[in-house]
Design a protein around this motif. Sequence first.
Motif, short mmCIF file in Angstrom:
data_model
loop_
_atom_site.label_atom_id
_atom_site.label_comp_id
_atom_site.label_asym_id
_atom_site.label_seq_id
_atom_site.Cartn_x
_atom_site.Cartn_y
_atom_site.Cartn_z
N THR A 76 26.60 40.66 33.11
CA THR A 76 27.86 39.94 33.17
C THR A 76 29.00 40.89 32.85
O THR A 76 28.98 41.57 31.82
N VAL A 77 29.98 40.91 33.76
CA VAL A 77 31.18 41.73 33.56
C VAL A 77 32.38 40.79 33.71
O VAL A 77 32.64 40.29 34.80
N PRO A 78 33.09 40.52 32.62
CA PRO A 78 34.18 39.54 32.67
C PRO A 78 35.29 39.88 33.66
O PRO A 78 35.89 38.98 34.24
N ASP A 79 35.57 41.15 33.87
CA ASP A 79 36.69 41.56 34.72
C ASP A 79 36.29 41.74 36.19
O ASP A 79 37.04 42.29 36.96
N LEU A 80 35.11 41.26 36.56
CA LEU A 80 34.62 41.40 37.92
C LEU A 80 34.71 40.05 38.62
O LEU A 80 34.40 39.01 38.03
N LYS A 81 35.13 40.07 39.88
CA LYS A 81 35.21 38.81 40.63
C LYS A 81 33.81 38.22 40.73
O LYS A 81 32.87 38.89 41.15
N GLY A 82 33.65 37.01 40.32
CA GLY A 82 32.34 36.37 40.30
C GLY A 82 31.65 36.57 38.96
O GLY A 82 30.73 35.84 38.62
N GLY A 83 32.05 37.57 38.19
CA GLY A 83 31.53 37.77 36.85
C GLY A 83 30.20 38.48 36.72
O GLY A 83 29.84 38.90 35.64
#
Length: 184
Positions: A76-83
């Motif tokens: 999970t990457v908060p700053d990525l579209k779709g997460g």
Amino acid sequence: MGLQLNLTYNATSQNTAVQEVVNIKPNVTLASGSCEAERAVLQLKTDTNATVLTFVFTLNTTSSKYHLSEVSLTTTVPDLKGGNFSARNSSLDFLQGSLQYSYMCRTEQTLTVSQNLSINTFQVQLQPFGVTGDKFGAAVECQLDEDDMLIPIIVGAALAGLVLIVLLAYLIGRKRSHAGYQTI
């Protein structure tokens, strides 16, 4: 053993490519897996299951050699579209070893999984096949560890060669006749 993930993704807030380094912390990581005759799977999950890293080792029974053949990551990457960030490569040939022997590498290695994921490994020792009891087999060191010993050997040989040249020059100089000079 240490693992560090190098992720590259397009951040939504900055609208540019971002490189992020994620350390896998052993005290909050759950390990599981399975072993078959020619395939071993190691799955590492963070305590919140936000990151799932899977290593697949394959054994070639004709040559009695194993290698890391597949790596997949979901995190999970908060700053990525779709997460969610995911990467997978099932045509790798890293961490090669022989049956009944463990693979060991003390120096840092970088395993490039895909364009967006590379994994740094530190102080690795593994043996996916042919384990007897709870102990590793005899360790076969990686090429990077063997190169560390090469430099002192080369420097020592160069110094020995230099001493030999100076000694030969001294002996040749002493044997030359000193025409025109008399000893007192």
